[in-house]
Write an enzyme that holds these catalytic residues in place. Structure first.
Site, PDB file in Angstrom:
ATOM      1  N   GLU A 137       0.603  -0.752  -0.043  1.00  0.00           N
ATOM      2  CA  GLU A 137       0.425   0.546   0.341  1.00  0.00           C
ATOM      3  C   GLU A 137       0.944   1.441  -0.194  1.00  0.00           C
ATOM      4  O   GLU A 137       0.147   2.271  -0.768  1.00  0.00           O
ATOM      5  CB  GLU A 137      -0.882   0.312   0.921  1.00  0.00           C
ATOM      6  CG  GLU A 137      -1.700  -1.095   1.085  1.00  0.00           C
ATOM      7  CD  GLU A 137      -1.278  -2.406   1.422  1.00  0.00           C
ATOM      8  OE1 GLU A 137      -0.920  -2.837   1.785  1.00  0.00           O
ATOM      9  OE2 GLU A 137      -2.568  -3.559   1.872  1.00  0.00           O
ATOM     10  N   PHE A 142     -11.859  -7.393  13.147  1.00  0.00           N
ATOM     11  CA  PHE A 142     -11.049  -7.708  12.618  1.00  0.00           C
ATOM     12  C   PHE A 142     -10.040  -6.592  11.473  1.00  0.00           C
ATOM     13  O   PHE A 142     -11.658  -5.964  11.270  1.00  0.00           O
ATOM     14  CB  PHE A 142     -11.028  -8.249  12.030  1.00  0.00           C
ATOM     15  CG  PHE A 142      -9.937  -9.311  11.837  1.00  0.00           C
ATOM     16  CD1 PHE A 142      -8.726  -9.507  11.617  1.00  0.00           C
ATOM     17  CD2 PHE A 142     -10.270  -9.570   9.678  1.00  0.00           C
ATOM     18  CE1 PHE A 142      -8.125  -9.996  10.848  1.00  0.00           C
ATOM     19  CE2 PHE A 142      -9.102  -9.719   8.700  1.00  0.00           C
ATOM     20  CZ  PHE A 142      -8.265 -10.462   9.233  1.00  0.00           C
ATOM     21  N   GLN A 143      -9.344  -6.155  11.520  1.00  0.00           N
ATOM     22  CA  GLN A 143      -8.526  -5.185  11.178  1.00  0.00           C
ATOM     23  C   GLN A 143      -9.257  -3.730  11.364  1.00  0.00           C
ATOM     24  O   GLN A 143      -9.308  -3.001   9.761  1.00  0.00           O
ATOM     25  CB  GLN A 143      -8.814  -5.768   9.748  1.00  0.00           C
ATOM     26  CG  GLN A 143      -7.592  -6.984   9.067  1.00  0.00           C
ATOM     27  CD  GLN A 143      -8.103  -7.126   7.499  1.00  0.00           C
ATOM     28  OE1 GLN A 143      -8.525  -6.598   7.680  1.00  0.00           O
ATOM     29  NE2 GLN A 143      -6.250  -7.911   7.190  1.00  0.00           N
ATOM     30  N   LYS A 166     -17.270  -1.282   6.176  1.00  0.00           N
ATOM     31  CA  LYS A 166     -17.774  -1.602   4.772  1.00  0.00           C
ATOM     32  C   LYS A 166     -19.480  -1.414   4.576  1.00  0.00           C
ATOM     33  O   LYS A 166     -19.605  -2.223   3.201  1.00  0.00           O
ATOM     34  CB  LYS A 166     -17.958  -3.245   5.139  1.00  0.00           C
ATOM     35  CG  LYS A 166     -17.527  -4.136   3.903  1.00  0.00           C
ATOM     36  CD  LYS A 166     -17.261  -5.529   4.551  1.00  0.00           C
ATOM     37  CE  LYS A 166     -17.322  -6.549   3.111  1.00  0.00           C
ATOM     38  NZ  LYS A 166     -16.450  -7.954   3.675  1.00  0.00           N
ATOM     39  N   MET A 188      24.247   8.870   2.526  1.00  0.00           N
ATOM     40  CA  MET A 188      24.316   9.880   2.998  1.00  0.00           C
ATOM     41  C   MET A 188      24.599   9.962   5.137  1.00  0.00           C
ATOM     42  O   MET A 188      25.185  10.996   4.991  1.00  0.00           O
ATOM     43  CB  MET A 188      22.552  10.491   2.956  1.00  0.00           C
ATOM     44  CG  MET A 188      22.732  11.809   2.959  1.00  0.00           C
ATOM     45  SD  MET A 188      23.844  13.356   2.326  1.00  0.00           S
ATOM     46  CE  MET A 188      22.646  13.754   0.779  1.00  0.00           C
TER      47      MET A 188
HETATM   48  C1  LIG Z   1      12.507   5.434   5.214  1.00  0.00           C
HETATM   49  C2  LIG Z   1      13.771   6.057   5.775  1.00  0.00           C
HETATM   50  N1  LIG Z   1      14.187   5.309   6.618  1.00  0.00           N
HETATM   51  C3  LIG Z   1      15.640   6.517   6.851  1.00  0.00           C
HETATM   52  C4  LIG Z   1      15.940   7.286   6.088  1.00  0.00           C
HETATM   53  C5  LIG Z   1      16.911   8.355   6.427  1.00  0.00           C
HETATM   54  N2  LIG Z   1      18.447   8.006   5.011  1.00  0.00           N
HETATM   55  C6  LIG Z   1      18.863   9.462   4.814  1.00  0.00           C
HETATM   56  S1  LIG Z   1      19.600   9.289   3.117  1.00  0.00           S
HETATM   57  C7  LIG Z   1      20.094   7.210   3.980  1.00  0.00           C
HETATM   58  C8  LIG Z   1      21.044   6.575   3.121  1.00  0.00           C
HETATM   59  C9  LIG Z   1      20.340   6.284   1.662  1.00  0.00           C
HETATM   60  O1  LIG Z   1      20.946   5.010   0.830  1.00  0.00           O
HETATM   61  P1  LIG Z   1      21.241   4.787   0.109  1.00  0.00           P
HETATM   62  O2  LIG Z   1      19.392   4.558  -0.708  1.00  0.00           O
HETATM   63  O3  LIG Z   1      21.547   3.609  -0.668  1.00  0.00           O
HETATM   64  O4  LIG Z   1      21.601   5.969  -1.112  1.00  0.00           O
HETATM   65  P2  LIG Z   1      22.815   7.322  -1.219  1.00  0.00           P
HETATM   66  O5  LIG Z   1      23.058   7.947  -0.068  1.00  0.00           O
HETATM   67  O6  LIG Z   1      23.956   6.135  -0.878  1.00  0.00           O
HETATM   68  O7  LIG Z   1      23.415   7.952  -2.244  1.00  0.00           O
HETATM   69  C10 LIG Z   1      19.530   7.502   5.021  1.00  0.00           C
HETATM   70  C11 LIG Z   1      18.921   5.898   5.912  1.00  0.00           C
HETATM   71  C12 LIG Z   1      15.511   7.839   5.329  1.00  0.00           C
HETATM   72  N3  LIG Z   1      15.464   8.448   4.478  1.00  0.00           N
HETATM   73  N4  LIG Z   1      14.318   7.400   5.141  1.00  0.00           N
END
Ligand SMILES: Cc1ncc(C[n+]2csc(CCOP(=O)(O)OP(=O)(O)O)c2C)c(N)n1
Lengths: 156, 568
Positions: free
Chosen positions: B53, B115-116, B165, B481
């Site tokens: 979803e 439920f749900q 529903k 990042m």
């Molecule tokens: C759902 C979610 N969980 C955690 C984060 C924190 N976060 C920001 S950037 C990142 C790393 C992303 O890694 P990747 O997709 O490999 O991209 P890169 O930075 O290596 O280009 C994380 C864990 C987030 N933005 N969203």
């Protein structure tokens, strides 16, 4: 605001989500049963109060927001206080209640329930006058407010 | 009950048809079975079955961002709704018009821990523009009408309609209201002639002007007005991450994106300007950094925004103008045309000279001779190969910033990313929505090996609906990042930011019936991209093995000011 289920929680949720304070909040339907009127007491700097007003206005269920403290207004709160009333204390309590224009609305051998209305500060003063050791229980409604004179919160 | 009475489910679908909805993204379940039954019986509204979803909402979101229509999604009660929350919050933070229809347990079961059952209206309240629980069949059609109206007017946002529903089974005569009027919601634009005049006076008196624009210009379809306005004045213009494409990136007056990873010239011009014209932007923390550092008594700010609560929220403003940005810009353009005055040309000339000096710093430079693939180069080549015409979605991380810095967006609605919530997992499903809204256009998703795995299951949806997306995976085997922050601010302790046990993305793509390519040599980037984009009706997953140590520059550390950039 619209007298809709959930409208109150939208307001309360906004305050908690954005970290604003709610000192007190009262709400009930108005002469128009589709509308509820809420009086909310909050504290904050001018810019915080401005944000609160704007954010409240953004809520879809909120019809109109007025900052009563912008002008002359009347503010009133109801309090019920249960005090321990024994011996010569009973007279003294009655006297203090009279001074504050309160009413004793229930008595037992050992206690009174006092009803008092007025501004928040008047109610606070009454609590101080009674003394914390005398008071068994208090319940307050929170302030309701209304603008003085022509100033009216109208919904077209 | 007459013969024309329709069930709540039929009414729901009829409302969607009346709204001209062509596509709806969803996932079935018990509480929405009547609605699915009605979807089945008609073919005006096409349902796209996602695999989770969250992806339904992101797809509807991408659909909305890349078209002029709200996105529509349909999910079931309980877990259907909770799975959707990330998507809804993402859309809310970026003000995306969307209607979400959710099933709910029957009215008589509400509150009994059925439920749900989940308190959908309660759980979504902080992340929707508005929501409704329909408890009475007589109000269903009017509620859906309101939902479409509210989501797409004023400052847009997601609106959820929760339908129990039994309401979807109950019957009532159908009539769709032609219009909505709500005493508590009036997003009508008002004119502010006095404020416009004040703004013009500031503009004429400016010596170091700057135009700073955000997502409001994109959402408000005001790019042509903005371009005209900026070019009439010969002022420099910067866009936020959400505002890219609002002003043509290849134009000489564009100084690049600003903010945490903005260009040196954009951030310096923002910090040092004397008149700032903010258009549909909200001075958020990733854009101006610390407001204390940003504030400057000598700088006057004109702020145009549709949302009064955006004004003077983080930065106090001298001339607020509340209204739709296209309207307000039209008003300003009219005044400029009528005016005999021009801004101070000499001052403007030396301001441009200063900006050009900042530009010469070449803040986006990187090692072009590297034998390991530099992620920046992939984006540059992507820009060249797609001639700047592609729709680009992204996930969240370094790759997102490189895409924003190196792909030059000349048109609005081409850059689709989760700027506000920063949701990893957004890229692929939103790209599906973009492709469905723009079937003839090229759509690429720039992602990282961590982000892509958050909604990777959607490769299956792409196969089912033949969505020929091009996935650009900048694979640095790190949550790049996060690693960058750890390198800069946490003493190189890379706590849990590596991405281990990665799948073979080529085989993974193939197992879903797509094409996979792995690229390891910088010399192969261009050819691989060309080859991939030639496969017009195939999804191609391009796994670029990139330099693990590359960082995004410039960078403003959190809590610092605009001029405190870390530069390469
Ligand atoms: C759902 C979610 N969980 C955690 C984060 C924190 N976060 C920001 S950037 C990142 C790393 C992303 O890694 P990747 O997709 O490999 O991209 P890169 O930075 O290596 O280009 C994380 C864990 C987030 N933005 N969203």
């Amino acid at each position: 605001m619209e007298n809709e289920a959930g409208a109150l929680s939208r307001v309360a949720g906004l305050f908690s989500a954005r970290g604003y304070n709610i000192m007190s909040l009262t709400v009930a339907p108005t002469e128009d049963p589709t509308l509820s009127r809420m009086t909310l007491v909050t504290v904050g700097s001018d810019s915080v109060v401005e944000q609160i007003t704007k954010q409240l206005n953004k809520l879809i269920d909120v019809v109109k927001v007025l900052d009563l403290s912008d002008g002359d207004h009347i503010e009133c709160e109801l309090m019920l206080v249960k005090v321990s009333a024994l011996g010569k204390n009973r007279k003294e309590i009655k006297a203090t209640t009279d001074i504050f224009c309160g009413r004793i609305v229930d008595t037992t051998d050992t206690s009174y329930i006092i009803e008092l209305t007025g501004t928040c500060s008047k109610l606070d003063a009454f609590i101080d006058a009674m003394g914390h050791s005398t008071i068994l229980e208090t319940v307050r409604t929170g302030a309701s407010g209304i603008g003085r004179g022509e100033r009216a919160l109208e919904v077209k | 009950m007459s013969a024309e009475d329709l069930t709540g489910a039929e009414i729901t679908i009829r409302c969607l048809q009346e709204e001209g909805v062509k596509h709806i993204f969803g996932y079935p379940g018990g509480a929405v079975l009547f609605i699915y039954d009605e979807l089945f019986k008609q073919d005006k509204v096409k349902h796209i079955l996602v695999r989770h979803e969250q992806a339904a909402i992101h797809a509807a979101d991408g659909y909305a961002r890349s078209s002029k229509k709200p996105g529509v999604a349909l999910v079931t009660s309980g877990p259907g709704v909770t799975n959707a929350i990330t998507g809804i919050a993402t859309a809310y933070m970026d003000s995306i018009p969307m209607v979400i229809i959710s099933g709910q347990v029957p009215t008589h079961a509400i509150g009994l821990d059925a439920f749900q059952e989940v308190d959908t209206v309660g759980i979504t309240r902080p992340c929707v523009k508005h929501n409704f629980l329909v408890k009475d069949i007589t109000e269903l059609a009017a509620t859906i009408k309101k939902a479409f109206y509210i989501c797409s007017t004023g400052r847009p946002g997601p609106v959820l309609v929760d339908i129990p529903k039994d309401i979807s089974a109950e019957k009532f005569k159908f009539s769709y209201p032609a219009s909505v009027s709500m005493r508590s919601y009036d997003p009508i634009n008002k004119d502010h002639p006095e404020q416009l005049k004040k703004a013009i006076r500031l503009i004429m008196g400016s010596k170091r002007p700057m135009v700073y624009t955000g997502g409001g210009v994109i959402l408000g379809n005001a790019t042509s007005q903005l371009t005209r306005f900026v070019q009439m004045l010969d002022f420099p213009c910067t866009n936020t991450l959400m505002g890219l494409g609002g002003y043509p990136a290849t134009d000489k007056q564009f100084v690049g994106m600003l903010g945490m990873h903005g260009t040196y010239e954009a951030n310096m011009a923002m910090q040092n300007c004397d008149v700032l014209i903010a258009v549909g932007a909200r001075f958020d923390d990733r854009v101006i950094g610390n407001p204390k550092h940003f504030s400057n008594k000598d700088r006057k700010i004109i702020h145009i925004d549709i949302d009064p609560s955006s004004i003077s929220k983080r930065v106090s403003v001298d001339v607020p103008i509340i209204g739709g940005v296209s309207n307000v810009l039209d008003g300003l353009i009219k005044l400029l045309m009528a005016s005999k005055e021009k801004p101070k040309q000499e001052a403007l000339k030396s301001w441009w000279a200063q900006i050009d000096q900042w530009r010469a710093r070449d803040c986006l430079k990187y090692d072009r001779k590297s034998t390991i693939i530099k992620p920046q180069m992939v984006i540059e080549k992507l820009y060249e190969v797609t001639k700047g015409e592609a729709f680009i979605t992204s996930d969240v991380g370094q790759h997102q910033m490189w895409a924003a810095q190196f792909y030059k967006f000349d048109k609005p609605k081409r850059w689709i990313n989760s700027g506000g919530l920063g949701t990893m997992g957004f890229g692929l499903p939103s790209a599906m929505g973009v492709q469905i809204a723009n079937p003839k256009n090229v759509v690429a998703c720039v992602t990282g090996e961590a982000s892509i795995q958050m909604c990777i299951q959607e490769l299956s949806t792409c196969k089912q609906y033949n969505l020929p997306l091009k996935i650009i995976n900048l694979n640095n085997r790190y949550m790049g990042m996060v690693r960058q922050w750890q390198e800069f601010f946490h003493g190189n302790r890379y706590a849990e930011s590596y991405v281990d046990a990665l799948p073979d993305f080529v085989k993974l793509a193939e197992s879903y019936g797509h094409v996979g390519i792995k690229i390891e040599n910088p010399n192969d980037i261009e050819d691989a991209l060309k080859e991939a984009f030639k496969l017009k009706d195939k999804l191609v997953f391009m796994d670029f093995i990139t330099d693990q140590t590359e960082n995004v520059f410039p960078m403003i550390p959190g809590g610092k000011g605009l001029s405190e950039m870390i530069l390469i």
